[in-house]
Structure formats: structure tokens, C-alpha cells
Design a protein around this motif. Sequence first.
Motif, PDB file in Angstrom:
ATOM      1  N   TYR A 181       5.542  -0.313  -4.592  1.00  0.00           N
ATOM      2  CA  TYR A 181       4.474   0.371  -5.323  1.00  0.00           C
ATOM      3  C   TYR A 181       5.121   1.506  -6.114  1.00  0.00           C
ATOM      4  O   TYR A 181       6.278   1.869  -5.850  1.00  0.00           O
ATOM      5  CB  TYR A 181       3.409   0.920  -4.360  1.00  0.00           C
ATOM      6  CG  TYR A 181       3.923   1.958  -3.382  1.00  0.00           C
ATOM      7  CD1 TYR A 181       3.926   3.321  -3.705  1.00  0.00           C
ATOM      8  CD2 TYR A 181       4.403   1.591  -2.129  1.00  0.00           C
ATOM      9  CE1 TYR A 181       4.400   4.270  -2.819  1.00  0.00           C
ATOM     10  CE2 TYR A 181       4.882   2.538  -1.234  1.00  0.00           C
ATOM     11  CZ  TYR A 181       4.870   3.885  -1.577  1.00  0.00           C
ATOM     12  OH  TYR A 181       5.344   4.820  -0.695  1.00  0.00           O
ATOM     13  N   PRO A 182       4.451   2.105  -7.083  1.00  0.00           N
ATOM     14  CA  PRO A 182       5.074   3.171  -7.873  1.00  0.00           C
ATOM     15  C   PRO A 182       5.393   4.394  -7.019  1.00  0.00           C
ATOM     16  O   PRO A 182       4.529   4.889  -6.284  1.00  0.00           O
ATOM     17  CB  PRO A 182       4.010   3.505  -8.924  1.00  0.00           C
ATOM     18  CG  PRO A 182       3.164   2.286  -9.016  1.00  0.00           C
ATOM     19  CD  PRO A 182       3.133   1.711  -7.635  1.00  0.00           C
ATOM     20  N   GLN A 183       6.617   4.861  -7.117  1.00  0.00           N
ATOM     21  CA  GLN A 183       6.979   6.091  -6.417  1.00  0.00           C
ATOM     22  C   GLN A 183       6.054   7.223  -6.852  1.00  0.00           C
ATOM     23  O   GLN A 183       5.787   7.422  -8.027  1.00  0.00           O
ATOM     24  CB  GLN A 183       8.432   6.463  -6.713  1.00  0.00           C
ATOM     25  CG  GLN A 183       8.957   7.630  -5.887  1.00  0.00           C
ATOM     26  CD  GLN A 183      10.353   8.057  -6.308  1.00  0.00           C
ATOM     27  OE1 GLN A 183      10.530   8.599  -7.393  1.00  0.00           O
ATOM     28  NE2 GLN A 183      11.347   7.788  -5.475  1.00  0.00           N
ATOM     29  N   GLU A 217      -2.949   7.640  -5.937  1.00  0.00           N
ATOM     30  CA  GLU A 217      -3.875   7.397  -4.826  1.00  0.00           C
ATOM     31  C   GLU A 217      -3.110   7.241  -3.510  1.00  0.00           C
ATOM     32  O   GLU A 217      -1.947   6.839  -3.521  1.00  0.00           O
ATOM     33  CB  GLU A 217      -4.709   6.148  -5.130  1.00  0.00           C
ATOM     34  CG  GLU A 217      -5.683   6.381  -6.288  1.00  0.00           C
ATOM     35  CD  GLU A 217      -6.641   5.227  -6.509  1.00  0.00           C
ATOM     36  OE1 GLU A 217      -6.221   4.070  -6.340  1.00  0.00           O
ATOM     37  OE2 GLU A 217      -7.800   5.502  -6.831  1.00  0.00           O
ATOM     38  N   PRO A 218      -3.689   7.624  -2.378  1.00  0.00           N
ATOM     39  CA  PRO A 218      -5.113   7.908  -2.162  1.00  0.00           C
ATOM     40  C   PRO A 218      -5.500   9.372  -2.256  1.00  0.00           C
ATOM     41  O   PRO A 218      -6.639   9.720  -1.945  1.00  0.00           O
ATOM     42  CB  PRO A 218      -5.324   7.409  -0.732  1.00  0.00           C
ATOM     43  CG  PRO A 218      -4.027   7.755  -0.053  1.00  0.00           C
ATOM     44  CD  PRO A 218      -2.964   7.509  -1.099  1.00  0.00           C
ATOM     45  N   TYR A 219      -4.572  10.249  -2.665  1.00  0.00           N
ATOM     46  CA  TYR A 219      -4.866  11.680  -2.644  1.00  0.00           C
ATOM     47  C   TYR A 219      -5.730  12.139  -3.812  1.00  0.00           C
ATOM     48  O   TYR A 219      -6.201  13.272  -3.824  1.00  0.00           O
ATOM     49  CB  TYR A 219      -3.561  12.474  -2.594  1.00  0.00           C
ATOM     50  CG  TYR A 219      -2.741  12.140  -1.373  1.00  0.00           C
ATOM     51  CD1 TYR A 219      -3.216  12.436  -0.097  1.00  0.00           C
ATOM     52  CD2 TYR A 219      -1.521  11.494  -1.483  1.00  0.00           C
ATOM     53  CE1 TYR A 219      -2.486  12.118   1.027  1.00  0.00           C
ATOM     54  CE2 TYR A 219      -0.785  11.167  -0.354  1.00  0.00           C
ATOM     55  CZ  TYR A 219      -1.266  11.484   0.897  1.00  0.00           C
ATOM     56  OH  TYR A 219      -0.551  11.155   2.011  1.00  0.00           O
ATOM     57  N   THR A 243       0.844  -1.193   0.000  1.00  0.00           N
ATOM     58  CA  THR A 243       0.000   0.000   0.000  1.00  0.00           C
ATOM     59  C   THR A 243       0.880   1.244   0.000  1.00  0.00           C
ATOM     60  O   THR A 243       1.825   1.329   0.792  1.00  0.00           O
ATOM     61  CB  THR A 243      -0.908   0.006   1.244  1.00  0.00           C
ATOM     62  OG1 THR A 243      -1.685  -1.193   1.250  1.00  0.00           O
ATOM     63  CG2 THR A 243      -1.825   1.214   1.241  1.00  0.00           C
ATOM     64  N   PRO A 244       0.611   2.225  -0.877  1.00  0.00           N
ATOM     65  CA  PRO A 244       1.427   3.442  -0.896  1.00  0.00           C
ATOM     66  C   PRO A 244       1.564   4.074   0.485  1.00  0.00           C
ATOM     67  O   PRO A 244       0.568   4.343   1.164  1.00  0.00           O
ATOM     68  CB  PRO A 244       0.663   4.353  -1.858  1.00  0.00           C
ATOM     69  CG  PRO A 244       0.004   3.408  -2.806  1.00  0.00           C
ATOM     70  CD  PRO A 244      -0.405   2.236  -1.952  1.00  0.00           C
ATOM     71  N   GLY A 245       2.807   4.261   0.905  1.00  0.00           N
ATOM     72  CA  GLY A 245       3.094   4.901   2.175  1.00  0.00           C
ATOM     73  C   GLY A 245       3.113   3.983   3.370  1.00  0.00           C
ATOM     74  O   GLY A 245       3.477   4.406   4.473  1.00  0.00           O
ATOM     75  N   LEU A 298       2.355  13.950  -1.153  1.00  0.00           N
ATOM     76  CA  LEU A 298       2.965  12.781  -1.778  1.00  0.00           C
ATOM     77  C   LEU A 298       4.391  12.562  -1.280  1.00  0.00           C
ATOM     78  O   LEU A 298       4.806  11.435  -1.007  1.00  0.00           O
ATOM     79  CB  LEU A 298       2.966  12.943  -3.295  1.00  0.00           C
ATOM     80  CG  LEU A 298       1.611  12.899  -4.006  1.00  0.00           C
ATOM     81  CD1 LEU A 298       1.790  13.209  -5.487  1.00  0.00           C
ATOM     82  CD2 LEU A 298       0.947  11.545  -3.833  1.00  0.00           C
ATOM     83  N   ALA A 299       5.161  13.665  -1.184  1.00  0.00           N
ATOM     84  CA  ALA A 299       6.560  13.545  -0.786  1.00  0.00           C
ATOM     85  C   ALA A 299       6.694  13.035   0.646  1.00  0.00           C
ATOM     86  O   ALA A 299       7.527  12.173   0.940  1.00  0.00           O
ATOM     87  CB  ALA A 299       7.261  14.896  -0.941  1.00  0.00           C
TER      88      ALA A 299
END
Length: 489
Positions: free
Chosen positions: A66-68, A72-74, A57-59, A326-327
Motif C-alpha cells: 500500500y502507499p507509504q 487513511e484510516p487517520y 490494509t495500511p499497517g 502514521l510513522a
Amino acid sequence: MTFNHHQRKTMLASLKEFRLVRQIALATMTTLAALSIAHAAPPAAPTVIGPLPFNSTPGAGLTRDYPQLATEPYFDLKLVGYTEEEFFVQGFATRYETPALARGVALSTGHPYKTRIVVHRPVDPAKFNGIVLVEWDNVTSGYGIDLHWEYSREYLTREGYVHVRVQAQRVGVHQARSGLKEWSPTRYASLDLTAGGTILDDSLSYDVFSQVVVALKGFGQSQLLGNLRPKAFLAVGQSQSASRLTLYYNSIQPIHKVVDGFLLQVSGGPFRTDINAPLIQVLSENEVQTGGYANRRQPDSGTYRRWEVAGAAHVDYWWVMYRQALAVRDGLTPPSLACQPEPASHVPLRYVLNAGYHHLARWVLRNEQPPRAPDLVTTSLSPVVLARDENGIALGGIRQPEVEAPTATNMGIQINMTPGCPGNYGMHIPFSEAKLSQLYPTERSYERAVTQSVRRNVRDGFLLKEDGEEIIQRARNSTVGTGRPVMIH
């Protein structure tokens, strides 16, 4: 066998003639070989691997599989009928020298590479408008950023564009800690844009970018676009990547001819005038005043438009906020706004960019010329000084509601800013409540001023109707003119 003097003289002459002919032949073969590289047909499509699964899951978690900078989810892609897919592309690229305002020179070929791209596309083919935006990732921060997607994602998904981000430069892959390889060895360890460490000057990047476009054109040959049928491919880039696309436009486009049009944001130029590919350049106050563009403005032509945006900065507040989220999520260096006075102009660039994509597509597909924009007004060219009104707002240029119905002073430059603050963010000085009450004594007066500005911009072609309706609705919901505190101007 013996030869007389005359026979020996004849044989020596023949030998010299043979050697001369051989030297000419070898030189000709070398020249032809060089020409065959320099004038090569568009590159063959690279090998495509993917789409790659999201394995974490991103983050969340430790593997970052996952893709840098995944969207999502933003931003809810499913809600707008879109999908985000990551692919690896690999092949053999040619090194190019890119002389200023001249055709590129192929230096060598056959260099292996492997990089990643991310494709944003509508799930329903009926929603696709036929336009593919191919973005050259900006790597100024030490990692690749697709600013055009981050700025215009609402518009692009609303109108059915395909957006593709391309990591063409080595910094985005090889930079310590933030580059893809070290950011997630689990996912990106095999990537390489240096031909095994032998090429460190990004001279492969131009051919890599072209090969991705060729792969996107390979209907039925790859998984990149599914069964979508594109009508045009537009190259886009912001700041550092706009400078790279300038070199591509001047040196590589005449050779490869795989891109149909270009939109470059807050950098780039000068551009050749003999390239048969339309180009729109969007500039902020920052480039015109502090970047020296006021002294080297290139006139509009049958293939070129320059749009200068009053009150805008190199990057705006709205983009900085999105990128910061995102960063931080991905453990990358976020932008900082801890400065006084407030940095980051609130004049949005996205609406002008949206109009730019719209007009560029029509320019390419229908040969409909886009509007010409007035220049920002200068009072001096040495040093460059922009003319400003009593509120410090620049005169001339494309004038959005934020400068025609202002609630703050927005500038692309910075005056008396905290040392060390990002100089290209501009500044934002909110008007006092007393001044707002004086300018807009009623809620209706503010809405009316915004509506008039929107209508002018829509009429002139610098604002799309749907975006204008969004701006008017925001003004209608604002507390400006109501006597209640205004939180964000």
C-alpha cells in the motif's frame, strides 16, 4: 606534380584557414548543443503507470503493499468526498547545476528514472476549485513526508484543492530500511532516482519535479487528474524541501516555467527578484531567531511576501501528533516528545498556511496582492534576540489567538530543554490554573478574547473566516474560565 614556393605558401595558408573555420564550426556546434539543452522547452510528460491498487490494509500484514504514509484510516477521505491514488512516473531526466541566484545549467540529459507520486483529489469534479498544489516531499527523516497535506488536509479537502506529493529525491526511494525500495520491495522495487546508481547528487530531482507538473497538465493524456481542468499549479514545500524549491525557483523556473506560484514553509531563500512567479514564505520564530533569518530578511515585493508567525515553531504539536500515528503504523521512525519542559509549540501553522494558499491562488489568477505581515520584533541582531512580553511570548509578527489570548507560553525556541530533544520543535509551558483564573475569570471572557483575535486576523487576511469560526467554537467549548481543570491549553 611539383609546386613552386608561392603555390606552397598559398596552399598552407588555405589549409590553416580551413582548420580554423572547422574549429570555429565545431565550437559553435558544441555551444549551440549546450544552449539547446539549457534553454530547452518544458520537459515532455513522463510515462504514467496507475493508479496502483491497495493490495494490503495500511499497517496490517507483512507485505506493505500500500502507499507509504497512506492517509487513511487517520483521516476519512470518503467522508469529505476525496480519493487518494498512487502512480508511478518514469522517463528520462536532465541533470541540472543550480548556481546561487542564477539560471540553471544543464549538464547532461537522457538519464532514466522512475518514482512515485500520490494524488489527493475530489471525486466530484464540481467540487474542484481549479488549484493543484504540487508538494516536494521532505526527506529529512529518511523517508518522504508530505507535510503540507498533513498540516492542511481539512482545509484542502473543504475547499476543493488537488494535492499531489512528489518523491523527487533519492533518499525517499533509496535510503536503507525507510526508503521506498526497502520499505516495500513488493511495491517499490522498480523505483530509481539515481540512473542506475550513476547519479547520487539529486541533480535529476529538478527535472523530475517539472516533468510531474507537465504530466499533470496533460488533460486527456493521463489518468492523474481524471477529467478535472486545473487553472493553476502551485509548488509547495516545507523545511528541507523548501530549500530545494528555492533552488528550483531561482534556477529552474526561468527555464521550464511550468509552475505558476510558490509557497515555502519554514525555510528557503534568498530569492531572485526577476522571476515572474509569486512566492509566499511562511517562517516561525525558530528560523528568525536561531536560523539567522533576522539578519537576512528579504523585503516584500511585487512577487514576494514573508510572513513571520509569533509563538510558532519549525513544526507544531498538532502536526507531530498526526505524523507520529502514521510513522508508528508504517514502522518508520516517529518524532519524540519525551522532553522537559514540554516541547512542541501549540501555535498552529496550518491556519496561516491555509490563508497562504488562498492568497497565493488569488495572486496568480487575479493578480490580487496578498497582505504584508509585520516582522517579529528583535532587541538584538548579534546575537538575534526576540522581544517578548511578561509571559515570554514573542512580540510582532502574525499573532494568532494562541498568543493574543494565551493559555500557555508557546515559543519557537527552547530554553533549558532536556539534552537531545528536537531543537526545532519549540516549547509549550501551560499557565497555572491560578493564572488562567486571573486572566479569564469567566468563560465568556476567554471566548471574547479569542473572538477579538480571530476578527483581527480575518480582517488582516492571515486567517480565513471558516478557520476563525472553528477556533471560536473551540474556545466556546473550552473549560478555560469555568473553574474546571483545563487539560490541553
